[in-house]
Structure formats: structure tokens, C-alpha cells
Scaffold this motif. Structure first.
Motif, mmCIF file in Angstrom:
data_model
loop_
_atom_site.group_PDB
_atom_site.id
_atom_site.type_symbol
_atom_site.label_atom_id
_atom_site.label_comp_id
_atom_site.label_asym_id
_atom_site.label_seq_id
_atom_site.Cartn_x
_atom_site.Cartn_y
_atom_site.Cartn_z
ATOM 1 N N ALA A 1 0.853 -1.187 0.000
ATOM 2 C CA ALA A 1 0.000 0.000 0.000
ATOM 3 C C ALA A 1 0.891 1.240 0.000
ATOM 4 O O ALA A 1 1.828 1.334 0.796
ATOM 5 C CB ALA A 1 -0.911 0.004 1.233
ATOM 6 N N VAL A 2 0.594 2.182 -0.896
ATOM 7 C CA VAL A 2 1.412 3.387 -1.036
ATOM 8 C C VAL A 2 0.516 4.614 -0.933
ATOM 9 O O VAL A 2 -0.403 4.799 -1.740
ATOM 10 C CB VAL A 2 2.164 3.410 -2.384
ATOM 11 C CG1 VAL A 2 3.067 4.642 -2.463
ATOM 12 C CG2 VAL A 2 2.976 2.136 -2.575
ATOM 13 N N TRP A 3 0.784 5.436 0.087
ATOM 14 C CA TRP A 3 0.090 6.714 0.271
ATOM 15 C C TRP A 3 0.989 7.805 -0.306
ATOM 16 O O TRP A 3 1.982 8.177 0.294
ATOM 17 C CB TRP A 3 -0.196 6.922 1.759
ATOM 18 C CG TRP A 3 -0.713 8.274 2.130
ATOM 19 C CD1 TRP A 3 -1.436 9.146 1.368
ATOM 20 C CD2 TRP A 3 -0.555 8.929 3.407
ATOM 21 N NE1 TRP A 3 -1.733 10.293 2.076
ATOM 22 C CE2 TRP A 3 -1.210 10.175 3.324
ATOM 23 C CE3 TRP A 3 0.072 8.555 4.599
ATOM 24 C CZ2 TRP A 3 -1.239 11.066 4.405
ATOM 25 C CZ3 TRP A 3 0.037 9.443 5.655
ATOM 26 C CH2 TRP A 3 -0.609 10.675 5.574
ATOM 27 N N ASP A 4 0.663 8.301 -1.488
ATOM 28 C CA ASP A 4 1.500 9.281 -2.179
ATOM 29 C C ASP A 4 1.062 10.692 -1.794
ATOM 30 O O ASP A 4 -0.110 11.055 -1.952
ATOM 31 C CB ASP A 4 1.404 9.091 -3.690
ATOM 32 C CG ASP A 4 2.518 9.791 -4.429
ATOM 33 O OD1 ASP A 4 3.638 9.257 -4.461
ATOM 34 O OD2 ASP A 4 2.269 10.882 -4.974
ATOM 35 N N ILE A 5 2.011 11.475 -1.284
ATOM 36 C CA ILE A 5 1.716 12.815 -0.779
ATOM 37 C C ILE A 5 1.673 13.813 -1.928
ATOM 38 O O ILE A 5 2.468 13.750 -2.860
ATOM 39 C CB ILE A 5 2.760 13.226 0.280
ATOM 40 C CG1 ILE A 5 2.809 12.170 1.394
ATOM 41 C CG2 ILE A 5 2.420 14.590 0.853
ATOM 42 C CD1 ILE A 5 1.492 11.901 2.066
ATOM 43 N N PHE A 6 0.747 14.761 -1.848
ATOM 44 C CA PHE A 6 0.512 15.693 -2.946
ATOM 45 C C PHE A 6 1.556 16.805 -3.012
ATOM 46 O O PHE A 6 2.038 17.151 -4.088
ATOM 47 C CB PHE A 6 -0.887 16.310 -2.796
ATOM 48 C CG PHE A 6 -1.239 17.285 -3.888
ATOM 49 C CD1 PHE A 6 -1.653 16.825 -5.126
ATOM 50 C CD2 PHE A 6 -1.144 18.650 -3.685
ATOM 51 C CE1 PHE A 6 -1.968 17.713 -6.137
ATOM 52 C CE2 PHE A 6 -1.462 19.543 -4.684
ATOM 53 C CZ PHE A 6 -1.882 19.079 -5.917
ATOM 54 N N ASP A 7 1.911 17.398 -1.866
ATOM 55 C CA ASP A 7 2.744 18.599 -1.893
ATOM 56 C C ASP A 7 4.184 18.347 -1.460
ATOM 57 O O ASP A 7 4.900 19.270 -1.091
ATOM 58 C CB ASP A 7 2.127 19.713 -1.052
ATOM 59 C CG ASP A 7 1.726 19.255 0.340
ATOM 60 O OD1 ASP A 7 2.032 18.101 0.687
ATOM 61 O OD2 ASP A 7 1.111 20.050 1.078
ATOM 62 N N THR A 8 4.614 17.082 -1.448
ATOM 63 C CA THR A 8 6.033 16.758 -1.317
ATOM 64 C C THR A 8 6.330 15.665 -2.348
ATOM 65 O O THR A 8 5.417 15.171 -3.011
ATOM 66 C CB THR A 8 6.409 16.242 0.089
ATOM 67 O OG1 THR A 8 5.989 14.874 0.227
ATOM 68 C CG2 THR A 8 5.780 17.082 1.185
ATOM 69 N N VAL A 9 7.585 15.277 -2.471
ATOM 70 C CA VAL A 9 7.944 14.224 -3.432
ATOM 71 C C VAL A 9 7.947 12.842 -2.773
ATOM 72 O O VAL A 9 8.359 11.874 -3.391
ATOM 73 C CB VAL A 9 9.325 14.493 -4.066
ATOM 74 C CG1 VAL A 9 9.308 15.797 -4.835
ATOM 75 C CG2 VAL A 9 10.425 14.508 -3.001
ATOM 76 N N ASN A 10 7.467 12.746 -1.535
ATOM 77 C CA ASN A 10 7.554 11.495 -0.788
ATOM 78 C C ASN A 10 6.229 10.743 -0.746
ATOM 79 O O ASN A 10 5.177 11.249 -1.146
ATOM 80 C CB ASN A 10 8.047 11.755 0.633
ATOM 81 C CG ASN A 10 9.536 12.038 0.672
ATOM 82 O OD1 ASN A 10 10.221 11.931 -0.347
ATOM 83 N ND2 ASN A 10 10.053 12.387 1.824
ATOM 84 N N ALA A 11 6.318 9.527 -0.234
ATOM 85 C CA ALA A 11 5.149 8.674 -0.028
ATOM 86 C C ALA A 11 5.400 7.821 1.203
ATOM 87 O O ALA A 11 6.539 7.676 1.658
ATOM 88 C CB ALA A 11 4.902 7.791 -1.251
ATOM 89 N N PHE A 12 4.336 7.224 1.742
ATOM 90 C CA PHE A 12 4.440 6.296 2.857
ATOM 91 C C PHE A 12 4.089 4.897 2.363
ATOM 92 O O PHE A 12 3.123 4.707 1.617
ATOM 93 C CB PHE A 12 3.528 6.724 4.004
ATOM 94 C CG PHE A 12 4.015 7.962 4.697
ATOM 95 C CD1 PHE A 12 4.866 7.872 5.780
ATOM 96 C CD2 PHE A 12 3.655 9.218 4.232
ATOM 97 C CE1 PHE A 12 5.353 9.014 6.397
ATOM 98 C CE2 PHE A 12 4.127 10.361 4.839
ATOM 99 C CZ PHE A 12 4.985 10.270 5.924
ATOM 100 N N TYR A 13 4.916 3.937 2.774
ATOM 101 C CA TYR A 13 4.820 2.563 2.285
ATOM 102 C C TYR A 13 4.412 1.628 3.423
ATOM 103 O O TYR A 13 4.932 1.730 4.535
ATOM 104 C CB TYR A 13 6.166 2.112 1.705
ATOM 105 C CG TYR A 13 6.572 2.854 0.457
ATOM 106 C CD1 TYR A 13 6.372 2.300 -0.802
ATOM 107 C CD2 TYR A 13 7.158 4.116 0.532
ATOM 108 C CE1 TYR A 13 6.747 2.972 -1.954
ATOM 109 C CE2 TYR A 13 7.525 4.808 -0.623
ATOM 110 C CZ TYR A 13 7.330 4.230 -1.856
ATOM 111 O OH TYR A 13 7.689 4.911 -2.992
ATOM 112 N N GLN A 14 3.512 0.712 3.092
ATOM 113 C CA GLN A 14 3.094 -0.326 4.029
ATOM 114 C C GLN A 14 2.965 -1.635 3.258
ATOM 115 O O GLN A 14 2.444 -1.642 2.133
ATOM 116 C CB GLN A 14 1.744 0.021 4.663
ATOM 117 C CG GLN A 14 1.761 1.248 5.555
ATOM 118 C CD GLN A 14 2.328 0.932 6.932
ATOM 119 O OE1 GLN A 14 1.783 0.131 7.682
ATOM 120 N NE2 GLN A 14 3.437 1.578 7.268
ATOM 121 N N VAL A 15 3.436 -2.721 3.835
ATOM 122 C CA VAL A 15 3.245 -4.039 3.213
ATOM 123 C C VAL A 15 2.432 -4.914 4.158
ATOM 124 O O VAL A 15 2.547 -4.811 5.378
ATOM 125 C CB VAL A 15 4.580 -4.719 2.860
ATOM 126 C CG1 VAL A 15 5.356 -3.901 1.844
ATOM 127 C CG2 VAL A 15 5.413 -4.967 4.086
#
Length: 356
Positions: free
Chosen positions: A184-198
Motif C-alpha cells: 500500500a502506497v500513500w503518495d503525498i501531494f505537496d512533497t515528493v515522498n510517499a508512505f509505504y506499508q506491506v
């Protein structure tokens, strides 16, 4: 005998004041750092890191104290975190990237409808919520790679702030059984990062559900067209293209909340290319193209020429997150930049290569 009056030295008081001020500064600084660290973090219920937090999974390393902090480069899979470091967010939590058949506790799950829940420490403007699953025949004893994964569910938030609990309805592929990994990938709108969960799952087929759901099912990643619909809450940069009321529009400059067709910021490009041709005016069926003379198959449009779809880099233009073509390569701006040539700014510069 002369009385002596002891005058206390001022230095100890000064030292005390300095020490007190320093201690207060450290408390404030630590509070700010912790507050920043806690912002825009979240995790998925029953994920690998969540079970570390609950002490079900063992030998997890520091993620057992902060399962919400698995953050890495976004725009996965085109950019994102490296292969072999997907579970740990790009190396931040290397223990999570250990991958064997028996390393992690598995959650029982059936194919068919399933709701994923994200718990937020603090929310953040969101681009997308993506869900991938390992393909049939993947190797559970090999580090997790992009080629192991297929996208099966997506939600787009267009920059909206999510609530503190996010629920995404998806359809788990109902054509496989055994051990699989969901990313599961939560992609952030106003930065270049995302949060990852498996999530490590033990899948079974549900005979009451279809093997393949009908198109348009909840979370269907194919329900989005090539051109996105205009969304009032989303900011748009110069050159971005949207669909609105059957027409294609291009932003002339930065805009948000200004409806295409009602404001000069939007330039009309044409009709929706996805609209069907008028059935009352078909091409003359009695005069088809001669099937004996097809278009020459040895001269197709070069599928590798991705630069045709993106503008060439312009040294005079300001870029913030756009993709451009330069010297035969696609590049994406990581932050505000002007006049810095892609390919010359190094690994930590404002431009990062994009591999289509």
C-alpha cells in the motif's frame, strides 16, 4: 573587629541562567522536531509494521515503535524507492525488507471485496492511495521488486486532506491462493515522498465472488482516463491538461478553483478524445481502406520516444514538480528550480530522471 559582608558572585547566577535557557531551548527544539516527525505519518491496519508494533512480528528493529514512519521517495513505481527496499521505505527500516516464506506473520484474507484502513498520526494533502499485490508465481524468498507487483486498486484525492482514519474499498484478486504480499502506497501531494506499508496475507479463493470483477468496481485503477477530470480543490500548474464537461482544457498559469470555461486561465484545446464518434455519421462502409495495402508495419511511431509527450526543458522557465524532456531523457523537478540544467545537478540536485 570589622564585620565582613559576603557578596555572592554573579557568575554562578549567570551560569544558572545560561544553563536554564539552554535547557529550555533543547526542550523546545526537541518538541518541534518530534512534532515535525509526527506530521503526515500513517500506517495500515494489520500491516507488517503494525504487527511489529503489536509485538506479533519479532526482531523488527525501531519500526516497532513507529510503524507510521515508513517514508520514502514517492511517484512509485516510475520513481519511488529502490527494489529490495520497498517494504522498508527505501532503507529507513531495513529489517522490514527481509523476505522469506516464513519470516512474517500472515493475515488470512479472501479474494473479493476488502476494505483497507489507514490510521493517521497527522494527515497531509494526498495525491493517490495505491495498492499492489505480488503476481502469481512470485518468489517469496527473494527481496521484493517492482516486477513482482501488479496494481489492483487506486484512489485519487487531488490534493485533499484525508480524515484521521481512511477507508479504501478494493477488490482483492480472486484468482490465487497461498502467501502473497500487498503493498500500500500513500503518495503525498505537496512533497515528493510517499508512505509505504506491506501486508503479508494468506489468500484463499472465495467461490461466491467473481474471479475478475466487472469494470468500474470500487477502486478499479482502470476507471481513470488518460486525461484527468478537473477537480475544484486541486491546484494546477501551467500546462496541465484536464477534462471538464466534455472538453479538454489547458492551464495558462497556476490556478485553483477557477472552473474551465468560466475563466481565462483555462485554454480550450478541443473535445474529449474519449467521446464516441457520432454514430449517425460513420465512415462510408462501402469504401473501406484496401486491406491489401496496410500501413507499412516497419515504420511505426517510435514507442521509446517519450519526449514527444512532455515539453522540452526551458532554461528560462520555473519548474516545481513538472516532467520535462532533455537530451533524450525525462526529468522531474523535485522542488522550485530555474536555469539548472537536468543531468548536471548531481544525485541531490533538483532534477531526478524518470524511467517511463
Amino acid at each position: 573587629m570589622t564585620d565582613q559582608v559576603m557578596v555572592p558572585s554573579k557568575m554562578p547566577k549567570l551560569k544558572l541562567l545560561v544553563l536554564t535557557a539552554g535547557a529550555m531551548f533543547m526542550v523546545i527544539a526537541c518538541s518541534l522536531l518530534l512534532a515535525d516527525r509526527a506530521s503526515a505519518h500513517g500506517w495500515v491496519e494489520n500491516s507488517r509494521s503494525d504487527l511489529c508494533y503489536d509485538k506479533v512480528n519479532k526482531n523488527c528493529g525501531p519500526v516497532m515503535y513507529e510503524p507510521w514512519s515508513i517514508e520514502g521517495r514517492g511517484d512509485f513505481p516510475e520513481i519511488g524507492v529502490p527494489d529490495g527496499q520497498i517494504a522498508g521505505g527505501g532503507g529507513a527500516f531495513p529489517a522490514l525488507d527481509e523476505q522469506t516464506q516464513d519470516r512474517w506473520t500472515k493475515i488470512d484474507m479472501k479474494g473479493g471485496p476488502h476494505t483497507f484502513r489507514w490510521d493517521m498520526v497527522a494527515n497531509h494533502s494526498t495525491n493517490t492511495w495505491d495498492y499492489y499485490i505480488t503476481r502469481k508465481g512470485w518468489d517469496p524468498n527473494s527481496p521484493l521488486k517492482r516486477e513482482d507487483l501488479e496494481l489492483f486498486c487506486r484512489y485519487e484525492d487531488h490534493g485533499a486532506l484525508p480524515p484521521m482514519k481512511v477507508y479504501n474499498d478494493c477488490f482483492i484478486p480472486n484468482d490465487r491462493e497461498g502467501y502473497y504480499v500487498i503493498v500500500a502506497v500513500w503518495d503525498i501531494f505537496d512533497t515528493v515522498n510517499a508512505f509505504y506499508q506491506v501486508i503479508d496475507v494468506n489468500l484463499t479463493i472465495d467461490p461466491s465472488q467473481p474471479t475478475v470483477p466487472a469494470p468500474g468496481f470500487p477502486g478499479d485503477p482502470d476507471r481513470f482516463g488518460d486525461i484527468p477530470q478537473w477537480v475544484s480543490i486541486r491546484p494546477y500548474l501551467e500546462g496541465e491538461v484536464v477534462l471538464h464537461k466534455g472538453k479538454v482544457w489547458k492551464a495558462r498559469w497556476w490556478t485553483r478553483g477557477q472552473e474551465p470555461g468560466t475563466h481565462e486561465v483555462w485554454e480550450l484545446i478541443g473535445d474529449d478524445p474519449g467521446s464516441p464518434t457520432d454514430p449517425t455519421d460513420p465512415t462510408n462502409p462501402t469504401d473501406p481502406t484496401d486491406p491489401g495495402h496496410p500501413t507499412h508495419p516497419t515504420d511505426p511511431t517510435d514507442p521509446g520516444d517519450h519526449g514527444n509527450h512532455y515539453p522540452a526543458w526551458d532554461a528560462s522557465k520555473v519548474y516545481t514538480n513538472e516532467i520535462v524532456s532533455h537530451n533524450g531523457q525525462l526529468w522531474q523537478a523535485q522542488w522550485w528550480t530555474q536555469g539548472q540544467e537536468p543531468g548536471t545537478t548531481g544525485q541531490w540536485g533538483p532534477w531526478q530522471p524518470v524511467n517511463p
